[in-house]
Design a protein around this motif. Structure first.
Motif, mmCIF file in Angstrom:
data_model
loop_
_atom_site.group_PDB
_atom_site.id
_atom_site.type_symbol
_atom_site.label_atom_id
_atom_site.label_comp_id
_atom_site.label_asym_id
_atom_site.label_seq_id
_atom_site.Cartn_x
_atom_site.Cartn_y
_atom_site.Cartn_z
ATOM 1 N N GLN A 17 63.522 23.277 45.690
ATOM 2 C CA GLN A 17 64.768 23.924 46.067
ATOM 3 C C GLN A 17 65.203 23.559 47.482
ATOM 4 O OE1 GLN A 17 66.661 25.780 43.997
ATOM 5 N NE2 GLN A 17 65.191 25.329 42.388
ATOM 6 N N ARG A 55 64.070 21.700 38.657
ATOM 7 C CA ARG A 55 65.014 22.258 39.642
ATOM 8 C C ARG A 55 65.614 23.566 39.131
ATOM 9 N NH1 ARG A 55 65.490 18.917 43.776
ATOM 10 N NH2 ARG A 55 65.408 16.658 43.514
ATOM 11 N N SER A 97 62.292 26.474 38.839
ATOM 12 C CA SER A 97 61.322 26.210 39.900
ATOM 13 C C SER A 97 60.165 27.198 39.904
ATOM 14 C CB SER A 97 62.013 26.220 41.266
ATOM 15 O OG SER A 97 62.652 27.468 41.497
ATOM 16 N N GLN A 123 59.401 25.800 45.354
ATOM 17 C CA GLN A 123 60.224 26.077 46.529
ATOM 18 C C GLN A 123 60.607 24.792 47.246
ATOM 19 O OE1 GLN A 123 61.393 29.240 47.207
ATOM 20 N NE2 GLN A 123 62.762 28.010 48.492
#
Length: 226
Positions: free
Chosen positions: A215, A202, A205, A212
């Protein structure tokens, strides 16, 4: 050739997303382009290399979704493996594991991250070796390359110390003959590694092919802990 390049990728000498320069590899290893191309094709099949027509080859980004799946496989198999060997193991097994633990501590003392990583893998292999189930070990081996490079991303002094403690609890369960305790310790160990990997992914990334999604979707990197 394949083994050399795989090792470079797994140990992060060739980093996720890095362009693979065939010319440099040929010069460094003193080989022609054909064996390098052949090795890259094999590594593409293993998910370690991306080959783009007319654009060359790059080291594949790690997919956290694959890591989650591989770790779930390992969690199921390794918890069961340690349950099976507990109470039905030789004195040689416990002595071998104790010796391995002493090597792990020595690696931590000198901050030898790669050394501890190798002894870590050996610790798990010793348990599978005692079962003599080659097919089970083969399944684990098939998941190892992508897992290893993901795990190397979180090698820190704190993680080294935590790993030592987790391995010791697994060994304590085996020595005590308490199969449930040993299996629970193995599950807790894998859960701990996975939680740290998810947190790292996280925060970093860009190193992951599905970064993505990490996220955008808070539920993307879920793992069955416990």
């Amino acid at each position: 050739m394949t083994d050399v390049l795989r090792q470079a990728i797994v140990t992060l000498d060739l980093k996720p997303g890095e362009i693979i320069d065939k010319g440099v590899i040929c010069e460094r290893l003193g080989v022609s382009r054909f064996p390098v191309s052949e090795a890259l094709a094999r590594l593409q099949a293993e998910g370690l290399v991306d080959i783009l027509p007319q654009r060359g080859s790059t080291v594949s980004l790690v997919r956290i979704a694959d890591v989650l799946e591989y770790m779930l496989i390992r969690k199921a198999l390794e918890a069961e493996a340690v349950r099976v060997v507990t109470g039905n193991h030789s004195e040689e097994l416990t002595e071998t594991l104790r010796r391995n633990m002493s090597y792990q501590r020595a690696a931590v003392d000198i901050d030898d991250q790669m050394g501890l990583h190798e002894r870590d893998l050996e610790f798990h292999d010793i348990i599978f070796g005692d079962m003599r189930f080659t097919k089970v070990k083969g399944v684990i081996e098939n998941t190892r390359a992508n897992l290893d490079r993901a795990r190397r991303l979180i090698l820190t002094p704190r993680r080294l110390e935590v790993t030592i403690g987790e391995h010791q609890r697994i060994l304590d369960g085996i020595v005590s003959g308490d199969a449930q305790r040993a299996a629970a310790a193995m599950r807790a160990h894998i859960d701990s590694v996975m939680a740290e990997l998810i947190a790292f992914a996280r925060d970093n990334s860009h190193l992951f092919a599905d970064g993505q999604l990490l996220q955008d979707d808070s539920d993307y990197a879920t793992f069955p802990f416990g």
